[in-house]
Scaffold this motif. Structure first.
Motif, PDB file in Angstrom:
ATOM      1  N   HIS A 174       0.823  -1.208   0.000  1.00 41.89           N
ATOM      2  CA  HIS A 174       0.000   0.000   0.000  1.00 41.89           C
ATOM      3  C   HIS A 174       0.860   1.262   0.000  1.00 41.89           C
ATOM      4  CE1 HIS A 174      -2.528  -3.184   1.926  1.00 41.89           C
ATOM      5  NE2 HIS A 174      -3.389  -2.723   1.048  1.00 41.89           N
ATOM      6  N   GLY A 175       2.033   1.176  -0.601  1.00 48.15           N
ATOM      7  CA  GLY A 175       2.895   2.346  -0.650  1.00 48.15           C
ATOM      8  C   GLY A 175       3.926   2.317   0.462  1.00 48.15           C
ATOM      9  N   ARG A 176       4.968   3.108   0.289  1.00 48.56           N
ATOM     10  CA  ARG A 176       6.076   3.113   1.236  1.00 48.56           C
ATOM     11  C   ARG A 176       5.975   4.300   2.180  1.00 48.56           C
ATOM     12  NH1 ARG A 176      12.501   2.568  -0.358  1.00 48.56           N
ATOM     13  NH2 ARG A 176      13.270   2.264   1.779  1.00 48.56           N
ATOM     14  N   THR A 177       5.957   4.010   3.477  1.00 45.25           N
ATOM     15  CA  THR A 177       5.951   5.035   4.511  1.00 45.25           C
ATOM     16  C   THR A 177       6.511   4.427   5.787  1.00 45.25           C
ATOM     17  OG1 THR A 177       4.550   6.397   5.960  1.00 45.25           O
ATOM     18  CG2 THR A 177       3.525   4.490   4.937  1.00 45.25           C
ATOM     19  N   PRO A 178       7.272   5.170   6.572  1.00 42.51           N
ATOM     20  CA  PRO A 178       7.845   4.607   7.801  1.00 42.51           C
ATOM     21  C   PRO A 178       6.805   4.155   8.814  1.00 42.51           C
ATOM     22  CG  PRO A 178       8.919   6.665   7.204  1.00 42.51           C
ATOM     23  CD  PRO A 178       7.726   6.542   6.316  1.00 42.51           C
ATOM     24  N   ALA A 179       5.609   4.714   8.725  1.00 40.55           N
ATOM     25  CA  ALA A 179       4.579   4.408   9.712  1.00 40.55           C
ATOM     26  C   ALA A 179       3.723   3.214   9.321  1.00 40.55           C
ATOM     27  CB  ALA A 179       3.688   5.630   9.937  1.00 40.55           C
ATOM     28  N   HIS A 180       3.966   2.617   8.156  1.00 38.16           N
ATOM     29  CA  HIS A 180       3.074   1.569   7.647  1.00 38.16           C
ATOM     30  C   HIS A 180       3.872   0.367   7.165  1.00 38.16           C
ATOM     31  CE1 HIS A 180       0.569  -0.540   4.683  1.00 38.16           C
ATOM     32  NE2 HIS A 180      -0.448  -0.111   5.385  1.00 38.16           N
ATOM     33  N   LEU A 181       3.423  -0.818   7.554  1.00 36.45           N
ATOM     34  CA  LEU A 181       4.037  -2.062   7.106  1.00 36.45           C
ATOM     35  C   LEU A 181       2.946  -3.026   6.650  1.00 36.45           C
ATOM     36  CD1 LEU A 181       6.627  -2.841   9.934  1.00 36.45           C
ATOM     37  CD2 LEU A 181       7.146  -1.985   7.644  1.00 36.45           C
ATOM     38  N   ASP A 182       3.221  -3.759   5.580  1.00 38.02           N
ATOM     39  CA  ASP A 182       2.395  -4.892   5.180  1.00 38.02           C
ATOM     40  C   ASP A 182       3.167  -6.151   5.558  1.00 38.02           C
ATOM     41  OD1 ASP A 182       0.064  -3.686   3.690  1.00 38.02           O
ATOM     42  OD2 ASP A 182       1.740  -2.766   2.620  1.00 38.02           O
ATOM     43  N   VAL A 183       2.611  -6.920   6.464  1.00 37.12           N
ATOM     44  CA  VAL A 183       3.299  -8.087   7.014  1.00 37.12           C
ATOM     45  C   VAL A 183       2.529  -9.343   6.617  1.00 37.12           C
ATOM     46  CG1 VAL A 183       4.264  -9.156   9.073  1.00 37.12           C
ATOM     47  CG2 VAL A 183       4.017  -6.668   8.968  1.00 37.12           C
ATOM     48  N   GLY A 184       3.246 -10.283   5.995  1.00 34.48           N
ATOM     49  CA  GLY A 184       2.625 -11.519   5.557  1.00 34.48           C
ATOM     50  C   GLY A 184       3.148 -12.709   6.344  1.00 34.48           C
ATOM     51  N   PHE A 185       2.242 -13.548   6.802  1.00 29.94           N
ATOM     52  CA  PHE A 185       2.606 -14.755   7.559  1.00 29.94           C
ATOM     53  C   PHE A 185       2.371 -15.964   6.668  1.00 29.94           C
ATOM     54  CE2 PHE A 185       2.743 -18.020  10.683  1.00 29.94           C
ATOM     55  CZ  PHE A 185       3.444 -17.505  11.769  1.00 29.94           C
ATOM     56  N   ILE A 186       3.366 -16.842   6.594  1.00 24.76           N
ATOM     57  CA  ILE A 186       3.246 -18.088   5.831  1.00 24.76           C
ATOM     58  C   ILE A 186       3.261 -19.255   6.812  1.00 24.76           C
ATOM     59  CG2 ILE A 186       4.367 -19.593   4.147  1.00 24.76           C
ATOM     60  CD1 ILE A 186       5.393 -17.161   2.722  1.00 24.76           C
ATOM     61  N   LEU A 187       2.227 -20.065   6.755  1.00 21.67           N
ATOM     62  CA  LEU A 187       2.098 -21.174   7.682  1.00 21.67           C
ATOM     63  C   LEU A 187       2.972 -22.358   7.292  1.00 21.67           C
ATOM     64  CD1 LEU A 187      -1.767 -20.949   8.063  1.00 21.67           C
ATOM     65  CD2 LEU A 187      -0.097 -20.351   9.822  1.00 21.67           C
ATOM     66  N   ASP A 188       3.249 -22.526   5.979  1.00 24.38           N
ATOM     67  CA  ASP A 188       4.078 -23.634   5.524  1.00 24.38           C
ATOM     68  C   ASP A 188       4.901 -23.170   4.323  1.00 24.38           C
ATOM     69  OD1 ASP A 188       5.282 -25.970   4.769  1.00 24.38           O
ATOM     70  OD2 ASP A 188       3.451 -27.168   4.695  1.00 24.38           O
ATOM     71  N   ARG A 189       6.099 -22.686   4.585  1.00 25.14           N
ATOM     72  CA  ARG A 189       6.932 -22.134   3.513  1.00 25.14           C
ATOM     73  C   ARG A 189       7.489 -23.213   2.588  1.00 25.14           C
ATOM     74  NH1 ARG A 189      10.235 -21.712   8.171  1.00 25.14           N
ATOM     75  NH2 ARG A 189      12.067 -23.073   8.043  1.00 25.14           N
ATOM     76  N   ARG A 190       7.346 -24.491   2.942  1.00 26.76           N
ATOM     77  CA  ARG A 190       7.861 -25.576   2.101  1.00 26.76           C
ATOM     78  C   ARG A 190       7.016 -25.788   0.850  1.00 26.76           C
ATOM     79  NH1 ARG A 190       7.665 -29.727   7.030  1.00 26.76           N
ATOM     80  NH2 ARG A 190       5.581 -28.781   6.931  1.00 26.76           N
ATOM     81  N   ARG A 191       5.800 -25.302   0.882  1.00 30.03           N
ATOM     82  CA  ARG A 191       4.891 -25.500  -0.250  1.00 30.03           C
ATOM     83  C   ARG A 191       5.146 -24.455  -1.332  1.00 30.03           C
ATOM     84  NH1 ARG A 191      -0.866 -27.592   1.393  1.00 30.03           N
ATOM     85  NH2 ARG A 191      -1.249 -26.677  -0.645  1.00 30.03           N
ATOM     86  N   GLN A 220       0.284 -20.180   1.044  1.00 30.69           N
ATOM     87  CA  GLN A 220      -0.571 -19.005   1.216  1.00 30.69           C
ATOM     88  C   GLN A 220       0.120 -17.987   2.102  1.00 30.69           C
ATOM     89  OE1 GLN A 220      -4.009 -19.715   3.599  1.00 30.69           O
ATOM     90  NE2 GLN A 220      -4.809 -17.642   3.377  1.00 30.69           N
ATOM     91  N   VAL A 221       0.062 -16.734   1.684  1.00 26.73           N
ATOM     92  CA  VAL A 221       0.534 -15.626   2.508  1.00 26.73           C
ATOM     93  C   VAL A 221      -0.691 -14.903   3.054  1.00 26.73           C
ATOM     94  CG1 VAL A 221       1.942 -13.550   2.630  1.00 26.73           C
ATOM     95  CG2 VAL A 221       2.544 -15.360   1.012  1.00 26.73           C
ATOM     96  N   ILE A 222      -0.796 -14.831   4.379  1.00 26.40           N
ATOM     97  CA  ILE A 222      -1.924 -14.139   5.008  1.00 26.40           C
ATOM     98  C   ILE A 222      -1.432 -12.754   5.420  1.00 26.40           C
ATOM     99  CG2 ILE A 222      -3.690 -14.224   6.801  1.00 26.40           C
ATOM    100  CD1 ILE A 222      -3.216 -17.239   6.951  1.00 26.40           C
ATOM    101  N   TRP A 223      -1.939 -11.727   4.745  1.00 24.34           N
ATOM    102  CA  TRP A 223      -1.434 -10.371   4.930  1.00 24.34           C
ATOM    103  C   TRP A 223      -2.207  -9.609   5.991  1.00 24.34           C
ATOM    104  CZ3 TRP A 223       3.090  -9.097   2.971  1.00 24.34           C
ATOM    105  CH2 TRP A 223       3.552  -9.770   1.839  1.00 24.34           C
ATOM    106  N   ASP A 224      -1.500  -8.737   6.655  1.00 26.30           N
ATOM    107  CA  ASP A 224      -2.104  -7.770   7.568  1.00 26.30           C
ATOM    108  C   ASP A 224      -1.255  -6.510   7.503  1.00 26.30           C
ATOM    109  OD1 ASP A 224      -3.677  -6.572   9.520  1.00 26.30           O
ATOM    110  OD2 ASP A 224      -2.480  -7.395  11.161  1.00 26.30           O
ATOM    111  N   CYS A 225      -1.908  -5.356   7.513  1.00 28.71           N
ATOM    112  CA  CYS A 225      -1.151  -4.110   7.523  1.00 28.71           C
ATOM    113  C   CYS A 225      -1.176  -3.516   8.928  1.00 28.71           C
ATOM    114  CB  CYS A 225      -1.690  -3.113   6.505  1.00 28.71           C
ATOM    115  SG  CYS A 225      -3.421  -2.651   6.714  1.00 28.71           S
ATOM    116  N   THR A 226      -0.120  -2.824   9.265  1.00 30.00           N
ATOM    117  CA  THR A 226       0.007  -2.244  10.594  1.00 30.00           C
ATOM    118  C   THR A 226       0.650  -0.870  10.488  1.00 30.00           C
ATOM    119  OG1 THR A 226       0.990  -2.573  12.802  1.00 30.00           O
ATOM    120  CG2 THR A 226       2.210  -3.437  10.927  1.00 30.00           C
ATOM    121  N   THR A 227       0.267   0.022  11.366  1.00 30.58           N
ATOM    122  CA  THR A 227       0.814   1.372  11.372  1.00 30.58           C
ATOM    123  C   THR A 227       1.297   1.721  12.769  1.00 30.58           C
ATOM    124  OG1 THR A 227      -1.368   2.327  11.803  1.00 30.58           O
ATOM    125  CG2 THR A 227      -0.680   2.161   9.506  1.00 30.58           C
ATOM    126  N   GLY A 228       2.167   2.716  12.842  1.00 31.67           N
ATOM    127  CA  GLY A 228       2.687   3.155  14.124  1.00 31.67           C
ATOM    128  C   GLY A 228       2.748   4.662  14.212  1.00 31.67           C
TER     129      GLY A 228
END
Length: 228
Positions: free
Chosen positions: A34-51, A55-63
């Motif tokens: 969603h664009g580059r800014t120090p206050a914002h991150l898009d973080v993706g969690f992978i439950l099984d990276r061997r596959r 699936q990457v489950i994304w969540d965005c977070t701000t500070g």
């Protein structure tokens, strides 16, 4: 920073070239969806990276903070506090990190197993505490099920983020499913009778929804969602 924070919850997180390697086959990736800014991150969690089709489950977070480093640190802390425990709980399935609601639980999400993270509140004064109390006393999943379910994929775990609150200038209400904002669900959240503050006050939560017949483990029921 993410690896260090995750290791406070569970050992075994290390930084690789382009991602954070976790215990078993888990991993975490950071992107700029969603664009580059120090206050914002898009973080993706992978439950099984061997596959190869992992699936990457994304969540965005701000500070928030006075400096870019402070904003980044707060964004990471928010994700680690609110979202990461849900993924760790999906792997552990013992109630240590987050709370479970079976498909038939009145505070849950009918036909789906829900792993519910804490309600994280922040702001000025006691407005955030009022929001947390309201959210704990008025479970969101059954109230918003009809608006959320059409956007779910029944074949995968679905990440659902709730964010709502207010400031002197405006109200905010947002629901994201697998990283994408869902307008109808967000509008339904905005229409609920949660307490509005005249000062900055917000609350956030993250839930993983898995079809009951797809949930890979014994059921772990919880009495209520925890605040933080």
């Amino acid at each position: 920073m993410i690896a260090e924070s995750l290791n406070r919850l569970e050992d075994g997180w290390t930084v690789e070239d382009s991602f954070v390697r976790g215990p078993a086959a888990t991993s975490v990736h950071v992107a700029e969806l969603h664009g580059r800014t120090p206050a914002h991150l898009d973080v993706g969690f992978i439950l099984d990276r061997r596959r190869s089709d992992a699936q990457v489950i994304w969540d965005c977070t701000t500070g928030i903070g006075q400096t870019d480093d402070a904003k980044l640190s707060r964004a990471v802390e928010t994700w680690v506090t609110c979202t990461a425990p849900v993924f760790l709980e999906f792997r552990r399935r013992n109630g240590r990190f987050a709370d479970h609601y079976e498909a038939n639980h009145p505070d849950g999400f009918s036909d789906w197993h829900a792993i519910h993270g804490p309600f994280l509140g922040w702001g000025v004064g006691d407005g955030k505490d009022a929001l947390q109390r309201w959210a704990l006393g008025h479970p969101l999943l059954p109230q918003l099920r009809s608006f959320i379910e059409p956007s779910l994929d029944s074949t995968i775990p679905n990440g659902v983020k709730f964010l709502f609150g207010s400031s002197p200038q405006r109200e905010t209400a947002e629901i994201r499913i697998n990283g994408s904002a869902v307008t109808s669900a967000s509008s339904a959240l905005a229409a609920l009778n949660w307490p509005r503050s005249k000062q900055h006050a917000y609350v956030r939560a993250f839930v993983l929804l898995v079809r009951e017949d797809q949930y890979p483990g014994e059921q772990t029921a919880s009495e209520r969602v925890r605040p933080h």
